[in-house]
Design a protein around this motif. Structure first.
Motif, PDB file in Angstrom:
ATOM      1  N   TRP A   1       0.982  -0.880   0.211  1.00  0.00           N
ATOM      2  CA  TRP A   1       0.151  -0.036   0.028  1.00  0.00           C
ATOM      3  C   TRP A   1       1.003   1.215  -0.060  1.00  0.00           C
ATOM      4  CZ3 TRP A   1      -3.461   1.493   5.236  1.00  0.00           C
ATOM      5  CH2 TRP A   1      -4.128   2.827   4.721  1.00  0.00           C
TER       6      TRP A   1
ATOM      7  N   PHE B   1       1.376  -6.845   7.877  1.00  0.00           N
ATOM      8  CA  PHE B   1       1.458  -5.467   7.053  1.00  0.00           C
ATOM      9  C   PHE B   1       1.620  -4.817   7.854  1.00  0.00           C
ATOM     10  CE2 PHE B   1      -2.673  -3.145   7.203  1.00  0.00           C
ATOM     11  CZ  PHE B   1      -2.569  -2.466   5.646  1.00  0.00           C
TER      12      PHE B   1
ATOM     13  N   TRP C   1     -13.181   4.696   3.016  1.00  0.00           N
ATOM     14  CA  TRP C   1     -11.706   5.030   3.004  1.00  0.00           C
ATOM     15  C   TRP C   1     -11.721   6.515   2.211  1.00  0.00           C
ATOM     16  CZ3 TRP C   1      -7.770   3.828   5.205  1.00  0.00           C
ATOM     17  CH2 TRP C   1      -7.827   2.674   5.229  1.00  0.00           C
TER      18      TRP C   1
ATOM     19  N   ARG D   1       1.596 -13.656  -1.117  1.00  0.00           N
ATOM     20  CA  ARG D   1       1.663 -12.721  -1.764  1.00  0.00           C
ATOM     21  C   ARG D   1       2.548 -11.615  -0.046  1.00  0.00           C
ATOM     22  NH1 ARG D   1      -3.147  -7.875  -1.193  1.00  0.00           N
ATOM     23  NH2 ARG D   1      -2.698  -8.148   1.649  1.00  0.00           N
TER      24      ARG D   1
ATOM     25  N   ARG E   1     -11.274 -10.239   1.754  1.00  0.00           N
ATOM     26  CA  ARG E   1     -10.953 -10.743   2.969  1.00  0.00           C
ATOM     27  C   ARG E   1     -12.246 -11.066   3.793  1.00  0.00           C
ATOM     28  NH1 ARG E   1      -8.801  -4.690   5.986  1.00  0.00           N
ATOM     29  NH2 ARG E   1     -11.061  -4.865   5.724  1.00  0.00           N
TER      30      ARG E   1
ATOM     31  N   ASP F   1      -2.814  -1.114  -3.928  1.00  0.00           N
ATOM     32  CA  ASP F   1      -3.552  -0.799  -3.062  1.00  0.00           C
ATOM     33  C   ASP F   1      -4.787   0.444  -3.889  1.00  0.00           C
ATOM     34  OD1 ASP F   1      -5.413  -0.514  -0.701  1.00  0.00           O
ATOM     35  OD2 ASP F   1      -3.469  -1.492   0.107  1.00  0.00           O
ATOM     36  N   ILE F   2      -5.627   0.980  -3.033  1.00  0.00           N
ATOM     37  CA  ILE F   2      -6.630   2.248  -3.137  1.00  0.00           C
ATOM     38  C   ILE F   2      -5.713   3.375  -3.279  1.00  0.00           C
ATOM     39  CG2 ILE F   2      -7.758   1.168  -1.691  1.00  0.00           C
ATOM     40  CD1 ILE F   2      -7.176   3.636   0.404  1.00  0.00           C
TER      41      ILE F   2
ATOM     42  N   ASP G   1      -5.153  -8.062   7.481  1.00  0.00           N
ATOM     43  CA  ASP G   1      -3.834  -7.209   8.552  1.00  0.00           C
ATOM     44  C   ASP G   1      -2.976  -7.446   9.598  1.00  0.00           C
ATOM     45  OD1 ASP G   1      -4.926  -5.146   6.911  1.00  0.00           O
ATOM     46  OD2 ASP G   1      -5.841  -3.671   7.698  1.00  0.00           O
TER      47      ASP G   1
ATOM     48  N   ASP H   1     -11.274  -5.828  -0.781  1.00  0.00           N
ATOM     49  CA  ASP H   1     -11.850  -5.892   0.285  1.00  0.00           C
ATOM     50  C   ASP H   1     -12.820  -4.800   1.840  1.00  0.00           C
ATOM     51  OD1 ASP H   1      -9.303  -5.214   2.898  1.00  0.00           O
ATOM     52  OD2 ASP H   1      -8.234  -4.095   2.845  1.00  0.00           O
ATOM     53  N   MET H   2     -12.287  -4.973   2.993  1.00  0.00           N
ATOM     54  CA  MET H   2     -13.062  -4.152   3.624  1.00  0.00           C
ATOM     55  C   MET H   2     -14.711  -4.179   3.745  1.00  0.00           C
ATOM     56  SD  MET H   2     -10.797  -1.783   4.290  1.00  0.00           S
ATOM     57  CE  MET H   2     -11.594  -0.122   5.184  1.00  0.00           C
TER      58      MET H   2
ATOM     59  N   ILE I   1      -7.196  -3.170  -6.842  1.00  0.00           N
ATOM     60  CA  ILE I   1      -8.430  -3.100  -5.924  1.00  0.00           C
ATOM     61  C   ILE I   1      -9.860  -2.159  -5.692  1.00  0.00           C
ATOM     62  CG2 ILE I   1      -7.924  -1.052  -4.289  1.00  0.00           C
ATOM     63  CD1 ILE I   1      -7.692  -2.796  -1.982  1.00  0.00           C
TER      64      ILE I   1
ATOM     65  N   TRP J   1      -7.121 -13.480   1.976  1.00  0.00           N
ATOM     66  CA  TRP J   1      -6.465 -13.423   3.064  1.00  0.00           C
ATOM     67  C   TRP J   1      -6.116 -13.412   4.299  1.00  0.00           C
ATOM     68  CZ3 TRP J   1      -7.899  -9.347   1.875  1.00  0.00           C
ATOM     69  CH2 TRP J   1      -8.133  -7.982   2.493  1.00  0.00           C
TER      70      TRP J   1
ATOM     71  N   HIS K   1       2.989  -8.569   0.996  1.00  0.00           N
ATOM     72  CA  HIS K   1       2.603  -6.898   1.301  1.00  0.00           C
ATOM     73  C   HIS K   1       2.162  -6.549   2.728  1.00  0.00           C
ATOM     74  CE1 HIS K   1      -0.780  -3.709   0.835  1.00  0.00           C
ATOM     75  NE2 HIS K   1      -1.559  -4.225   1.647  1.00  0.00           N
TER      76      HIS K   1
ATOM     77  N   TRP L   1      -8.919  -7.208  -6.506  1.00  0.00           N
ATOM     78  CA  TRP L   1      -8.686  -6.976  -4.714  1.00  0.00           C
ATOM     79  C   TRP L   1     -10.013  -6.735  -3.813  1.00  0.00           C
ATOM     80  CZ3 TRP L   1      -4.664  -4.302  -2.151  1.00  0.00           C
ATOM     81  CH2 TRP L   1      -4.644  -4.716  -0.334  1.00  0.00           C
TER      82      TRP L   1
HETATM   83  C1  NOJ Z   1      -7.129  -2.991   4.800  1.00  0.00           C
HETATM   84  C2  NOJ Z   1      -6.682  -4.160   4.185  1.00  0.00           C
HETATM   85  O1  NOJ Z   1      -6.742  -5.197   5.189  1.00  0.00           O
HETATM   86  C3  NOJ Z   1      -5.140  -3.523   3.854  1.00  0.00           C
HETATM   87  O2  NOJ Z   1      -4.593  -4.809   3.588  1.00  0.00           O
HETATM   88  C4  NOJ Z   1      -4.954  -2.607   2.842  1.00  0.00           C
HETATM   89  O3  NOJ Z   1      -3.458  -2.371   2.478  1.00  0.00           O
HETATM   90  C5  NOJ Z   1      -5.696  -1.209   3.786  1.00  0.00           C
HETATM   91  N1  NOJ Z   1      -7.414  -1.587   3.514  1.00  0.00           N
HETATM   92  C6  NOJ Z   1      -5.934  -0.447   2.646  1.00  0.00           C
HETATM   93  O4  NOJ Z   1      -6.568  -0.565   0.970  1.00  0.00           O
END
Ligand code: NOJ
Length: 977
Positions: free
Chosen positions: A391, A647, A493, A670, A598, A419-420, A614, A538-539, A456, A611, A672, A536
Motif C-alpha cells: 500500500w 502488514f 476510505w 503474497r 477479506r 492498493d487504493i 492486517d 477488501d473491506m 483493488i 488472506w 504486502h 482485490w
Molecule cells: C485494509 C487491508 O486489509 C489492507 O491490506 C489494505 O492495504 C488497506 N485496507 C488499504 O486498502
C-alpha cells in the motif's frame, strides 16, 4: 503434547499490541450472547433438573412419500401458543439436515443463509425409512446400516449415532431456545405463567411440573427483558425493531475430544476451550465478520470471515457440522472429559439449519461438505506464483521500476498489485491520472512480460455525483438502506460512502457490466482496464469506519426487507461472488478470474482466494498465520495465505526471510505492507538475505506442478490443499494438536515452516514407520509406528521440507521470471521410494487460464515406481494416463464432466519431456537403466542408505539424465541390478 502447546500459546500472548479492544463487543456486551450464556449458566446450576421445554408433538409427524424427510410440530411448554416446525432430511451421502423455524409467527425469520452457501439443493436419500414410535422417531442407514438418527420427542433431542455410539447430539443439554417474535407490550411480561388457549393442553410430565412450579419462563429465560428491544454499545444504539429473535443450541460430541474449524480465529488449530473449568479464552468464539485493527495473535475474537463448520475428532472417527446461519454467532467450547466436547452456539437471528456430516473420516467430511457448498476453485495457474503488493505502488512508473528490479535480480514474480491509492479520491475504477496517467500502457508493460496486475475495488462507493458508479447505483436504488429506508451513509476510505446491496438481484448484471473493458452503449464500463487486470475485494465485512464495531448498523435494510443483522456474515461473500463472475465474463469465452477477498462465508471457496488481513510483523503473527490458514483448509477454503512480511511494521531481514518461507508454503503467496512501512521488496535486501529469498521464490516456482496438482485434487474431491496431521493420520492421537507442520495435497511433501527467531534446528513429528527424505540433501529419516520426533537442521537458509517415502514429486527446475514462461518447460521427477521400494505420484496440467479443463482439455498422469513381480531385482518407473481419474472420488455436481484423451491442450504440450529422474533409496547400484522398448540411459549413482534399511543417513541417489520420455505419453523406465 496438548499442555505443551497451551503453554507456548500462553507465553506468546502479545503485550505490545494496539488492538482497540473497546471497538468490539465481548459476549457480555452483546445482549443475545449474554442471554445465551446466562441460559447455559442456569442450566448448569439446575443440573439434572434442567429439562428443555421443547417437545415434538408425535401426532403431527408427517413422513414424506420419499421417506427421507419428516416434519413435525414442536412446542415449548413455556409458550404453548407459539408453533415451531421441525424438519429432518437425510441426504444421499448420509448428511442429516435439521431445520426448525417458528411457524405463523409475528414475522419471518431469515432462512436464506443456506441458499447462498449451497451449490444446489442436496439430493435426498432413497434408502431411508423413518420409523415413528411413542417416544422417538428414528432411521437406520448406511451401506452397513452403521448410522442412525434418533429424534426423541420429550424433550426434543436429535442424535446421530454410528456403530451404536453417539456422534453428535443436539439439545442434549437442553440449551435449545428459539426466541419467538413478540409484541412489545409493557403489561405482559415474560415472567407470567403461560395461559393455555382454549382447547389446548399443556403436557405436564414430571419434569415440566418441576419447571413450572418455579415460574418457568423466568427459570428458563431469565427474569428480565435483557436488551430485547434496543441495545446500545459505545455511542451506537441498535433499534432492534423486531425484538428478541436469537437462537441458542447445544451441539455436543460425546465421543470426540478434539475439535477443529469455525474459522476465522487467531488461535491453535485444535480449538482451546472457552467454557467449563479454567477455559483458555474467556469469551466464546465469535463469528461476526469484522475489520479488527491490529488483531491479537491469540484470541477467540472474530476477525474478517466466518465459516460455521466444525470437525469433531477422535482416534475412532470424525464427525462434522455446518451451521447455516448468517447472523452474528458465538460458540462456547468445553470438554466434559478428555474424550468429549460440548459446544454451545448462540446466534442473533435466523432459523435453525444445521447439517450433520457423519464422516467417519476427515476426508469423508471434506467430501460431504464439498457436496453442500462446493470445492475450492481451480485457480488460474499464474495466481499460484508470487504476488508483490504494498500500500501503495504510487505511480505507473513506480510499477514499471519495481518490475524492472525484479528482472534485474532474476527474482520470479507473477503479479503486481495496486492498493487504493491508484484511484482518484478512492473512487474505485477511476484512475488517479496525476500518478497513473497511462494505466492501460502500464498494465500492458506488465503483461508484455507475461505478468498480471491485481487492482483493488472496495464495496464502498464515494457519494459524489461525479462518480458514475455511485451516481447510477443511487439512481437505480441499488444501495443499502438505513433504518429509515433512506440510502445508508457511512465513512470509509472514500469519505462519505454508500454500499452496494448485492442481495438485490437487479444489481448483479449491472455490477458485471462495470468490469467490461469495451465501451458500452448505455452505461459506464471500465474501458481503462484490460483482461490482465484482476481484482482485490477488501473491506467487505463491510468495514465502516464510523459504524458500530467498524461495520454497518444491524438495523440497516437490505433487499427483501432483511435487516443487516440477518445477513451480515454472508454479505462479503456475495461481493466476491459477483466480482469473480464479472472478471470471468470480461472475455468470451470466459477466463478464470482471480479475486482476493477479506470477508468470507461458507461457499466463498468457490470464488477465489482469501488472506488473513492486517497481521502484524511479529513472530507470533507469523506463527498463528500458519494455523489460521490450516483452519481455513479445514473449513473448505484452501486458497488462503497471510501477508508475507506482516502488514504492520518493518520486519528485520531474518523475520522477512522466514516469512517468505511461510508464504512459499501457503496456497496463496503474497507480500504486502502498510502505507507507513518501509519498502521491503526482496531485491532491496542485502546479501545473504536477498539470495536466500530468491532461492525460496525459485523453490516455489519449481514446485508449482505440485501445487497445481493439489489444487486440481481439491477442486474435484474437496480434500484440502494443506493437510494437517489429524487429516493424514486420523488415528494418531499424538498428532491431534500438531498445527505447525503439514502435508501439501496428496503429494507426500511435508513441511514445517520456521516461525521462531534465531532457530538453527527444529523438531518434526513423523507419525508412521516410514522413511522421510530431506528434500534438499536427501538425508533419510525414519519415523516409527507409534510416532517419533526427529531433530532437523533449520538455519535461516534451510526449510524443513521432506518427501514421504512412497511419493513421486514432479517439478520444473528452470529459473523463470514468471509462470507464463514455464508452460513448455521440461519436468524433473523425484522418486522417493518407500520402505517396500515403491512410490506413487500425480501430475495434473491444463492451459491454466480457460475453462477448457471442464470440457476435457487436460492431462492427468499417474506416476508409479513398482517392482515387477517376475524381476525382483528391478524397479519400473512408469507414467500412465489417469484420464478422468477415479470418478468415484469426485464430488458430484462440481467438476469432472468429461475427458478428451486426444485433447488439443495435451497436443499443445506434446513435446514436453521429462529431463531428469532422481530415485532416492535404491538398494544397490543398478547394472542398467533403460526406457522400456527403447535404449539405455545415461545415469549416475551415489551409494547411500536404502529405503528399506532401518538406518538414517544420506540416501542412495540414482540420477537419470534426460530420459527423453514425454510427459503426455505412457512410458516406463526400467532400473535393474
Ligand atoms: C485494509 C487491508 O486489509 C489492507 O491490506 C489494505 O492495504 C488497506 N485496507 C488499504 O486498502
Amino acid at each position: 503434547m496438548r499442555s505443551l502447546t497451551y503453554l507456548s500459546l500462553l507465553l506468546v500472548v502479545p503485550q505490545t499490541l494496539a488492538l482497540k479492544a473497546h471497538d468490539f463487543k465481548t459476549c457480555s456486551q452483546s445482549g443475545f450472547c449474554r442471554r445465551g450464556r446466562a441460559l447455559s449458566a442456569r442450566a448448569r446450576e439446575a443440573g439434572e433438573k434442567w429439562i428443555s421445554p421443547y417437545t415434538v408433538d408425535p401426532s403431527s409427524i408427517a413422513i414424506a412419500s420419499h421417506q427421507a424427510t419428516f416434519t413435525a410440530g414442536v412446542k415449548s411448554s413455556l409458550y404453548p401458543e407459539i408453533k415451531f416446525g421441525l424438519e429432518l432430511r437425510v441426504h444421499d451421502d448420509g448428511v442429516v439436515r435439521v431445520r426448525m423455524d417458528e411457524l405463523g409467527g409475528l414475522r419471518k425469520r431469515y432462512d436464506e443463509a443456506a441458499s447462498w452457501a449451497l451449490i444446489s439443493e442436496p439430493v435426498i436419500s432413497k434408502d431411508i425409512k423413518w420409523t415413528a414410535g411413542k417416544k422417538d422417531i428414528r432411521a437406520v442407514y448406511g451401506a452397513k446400516k452403521e448410522n442412525e438418527v434418533v429424534v426423541t420427542f420429550a424433550p426434543l433431542r436429535v442424535a446421530l449415532l454410528r456403530g451404536g455410539k453417539e456422534q453428535v447430539v443436539l439439545n442434549g443439554q437442553g440449551l435449545l431456545h428459539m426466541e419467538h417474535f413478540r409484541t412489545k407490550t409493557p403489561e405482559v411480561t415474560h415472567t407470567e405463567e403461560p395461559e393455555p388457549k382454549e382447547g389446548e393442553e399443556i403436557v405436564e410430565d414430571e419434569a415440566q411440573v418441576v419447571v413450572k412450579s418455579e415460574n418457568p419462563r423466568a427459570w428458563f429465560e431469565g427474569d428480565k427483558e435483557d436488551d430485547w428491544w434496543e441495545e446500545t454499545f459505545s455511542s451506537w444504539t441498535d433499534t432492534k425493531p423486531k425484538g428478541p429473535e436469537s437462537l441458542s443450541l447445544d451441539i455436543n460430541f460425546p465421543n470426540h475430544g478434539t475439535i477443529y474449524g469455525i474459522p476465522q480465529h487467531a488461535t491453535r488449530l485444535a480449538l482451546p476451550t472457552t467454557a467449563g473449568e479454567s477455559p483458555f479464552f474467556s469469551d466464546p468464539y465469535r463469528l461476526y465478520n469484522a475489520d479488527v485493527f491490529e488483531y491479537l495473535a491469540s484470541s477467540s475474537m472474530s476477525i474478517y470471515g466466518s465459516i460455521p463448520v466444525l470437525h469433531a475428532h477422535s482416534a475412532e472417527s470424525t464427525v462434522g457440522i455446518f451451521d447455516a446461519v448468517a447472523s452474528e454467532t458465538w460458540i462456547d467450547v468445553a470438554h466434559a472429559s478428555e474424550k468429549s466436547t460440548e459446544t454451545h452456539w448462540i446466534s442473533e437471528s435466523g432459523i435453525l439449519d444445521v447439517f450433520l456430516m457423519p464422516g467417519p473420516t476427515p476426508n469423508d467430511i471434506f467430501r460431504q461438505y464439498a457436496r453442500l457448498t462446493g470445492t475450492t476453485v481451480l485457480p488460474a495457474q499464474w495466481s499460484l506464483g508470487y504476488h508483490q503488493c504494498r500500500w501503495n505502488y504510487v505511480s505507473s512508473d513506480d510499477v514499471r521500476a519495481v518490475q524492472k528490479r525484479f528482472d534485474e535480480e532474476d527474482i520470479p514474480v507473477d503479479v503486481f498489485w495496486l492498493d487504493i491509492e491508484y484511484s482518484e479520491e478512492h473512487k474505485y475504477f477511476i484512475w488517479d491520472k496525476k500518478n497513473f496517467p497511462d494505466p492501460v500502457d502500464m498494465v500492458n508493460d506488465v503483461a508484455a512480460l507475461g505478468r498480471k496486475m491485481v487492482v483493488i475495488v472496495d464495496p464502498h462507493l464515494k457519494r459524489t455525483s461525479d462518480y458514475p458508479v455511485y451516481k447510477k447505483a443511487s439512481e437505480l436504488g441499488y444501495l443499502v438502506k438505513n433504518k429509515n429506508n433512506d440510502e445508508y451513509e457511512g465513512w470509509c476510505w472514500s469519505g462519505s460512502s454508500a454500499w452496494m446491496d448485492f442481495f438485490n438481484p437487479g444489481v448483479w448484471d449491472w455490477w458485471i457490466s462495470l468490469f467490461k473493458t469495451q465501451k458500452l452503449e448505455n452505461g459506464w464500463s471500465w474501458t481503462e482496464s484490460t483482461e490482465a487486470v484482476h481484482i482485490w475485494n477488501d473491506m467487505n465485512e463491510p468495514s465502516v469506519f464510523n459504524g458500530p464495531e467498524i461495520t454497518m448498523p444491524k438495523d440497516n435494510i437490505h433487499h427483501g426487507g432483511w435487516e443487516h443483522r440477518d445477513v451480515h456474515n454472508v454479505n462479503g461473500m456475495l461481493y466476491s461472488n459477483l466480482t469473480s463472475q464479472a472478471v470471468a465474463r470480461r472475455s468470451d469465452p470466459p477466463k478464470r478470474p482471480f479475486v482476493l477477498t477479506r470477508a468470507f462465508y461458507a461457499g466463498s471457496q468457490r470464488f477465489g482466494a482469501m488472506w488473513t488481513g492486517d497481521n502484524l510483523g511479529t513472530w507470533e503473527h507469523m506463527a498463528v498465520g500458519v494455523k489460521i490458514v490450516l483452519s481455513l483448509n479445514i473449513g473448505g477454503f484452501s486458497y488462503a495465505g497471510s501477508d508475507v512480511g506482516g502488514f504492520f511494521g518493518n520486519p528485520e531481514p531474518e523475520m522477512l526471510v522466514r516469512w517468505y518461507q511461510v508464504g512459499a508454503f501457503a496456497p496463496f503467496f503474497r507480500a504486502h505492507a502498510h502505507i507507513d512501512a518501509k519498502r521491503r521488496e526482496p531485491f532491496l535486501l542485502d546479501q545473504p538475505y536477498k539470495g536466500i529469498v530468491r532461492d525460496i521464490l525459485r523453490l516455489r516456482y519449481s514446485l508449482l506442478p505440485v501445487w497445481y496438482t493439489a489444487f486440481r485434487e481439491t477442486s474435484v474431491t474437496g480434500f484440502p490443499v494443506l493437510r494437517p496431521h489429524y487429516v493424514v493420520f486420523p488415528k494418531d492421537q499424538a498428532g491431534f494438536d500438531i498445527d505447525d507442520q503439514y502435508y501439501i495435497g496428496a503429494s507426500g511433501l511435508l513441511v514445517k515452516p520456521i516461525t521462531e527467531k534465531g532457530a538453527t534446528e527444529t523438531k518434526v513429528y513423523l507419525a508412521e514407520d516410514q522413511v522421510y527424505y530431506d528434500y534438499f540433501n536427501h538425508h533419510a529419516y525414519r519415523g516409527a509406528a507409534k510416532g517419533k520426533e526427529i531433530t532437523v537442521p533449520a538455519a535461516l537458509h534451510q526449510i524443513p521440507l521432506f518427501i514421504r517415502g512412497g511419493s513421486i514429486i514432479p517439478t520444473r527446475e528452470r529459473p523463470r521470471r514468471a509462470t507464463t514462461s514455464m508452460k513448455k518447460d521440461p519436468f524433473t521427477l523425484r522418486v522417493a521410494l518407500d520402505k517396500t521400494g515403491t512410490a506413487r505420484g500425480e501430475l495434473y496440467l491444463d492451459d491454466g487460464e480457460t475453462y477448457g479443463h471442464e470440457k476435457g482439455q487436460f492431462v492427468w498422469r499417474e506416476l508409479v515406481a513398482e517392482k515387477p513381480v517376475k524381476k525382483a531385482r528391478s524397479v519400473r518407473i512408469a507414467s500412465k494416463d489417469l484420464g478422468l481419474r477415479r470418478p468415484g472420488e469426485a464430488v458430484e455436481g462440481v467438476a469432472l464432466t468429461a475427458f478428451d484423451p486426444g485433447n488439443a491442450f495435451a497436443k499443445s504440450i506434446g513435446d514436453v519431456r521429462v529431463e531428469k529422474v532422481v530415485v532416492l533409496g535404491l538398494n544397490a547400484k543398478p547394472t542398467g537403466v533403460r526406457v522400456e522398448g527403447g535404449g539405455d540411459l545415461v545415469w549416475e549413482y551415489t551409494p547411500g542408505v536404502a529405503a528399506g534399511e532401518k538406518k538414517e543417513g544420506t540416501a542412495s541417489v540414482l540420477s537419470i539424465k534426460d530420459p527423453k520420455v514425454l510427459v503426455t505419453k505412457d512410458w516406463a523406465i526400467v532400473i535393474e541390478w
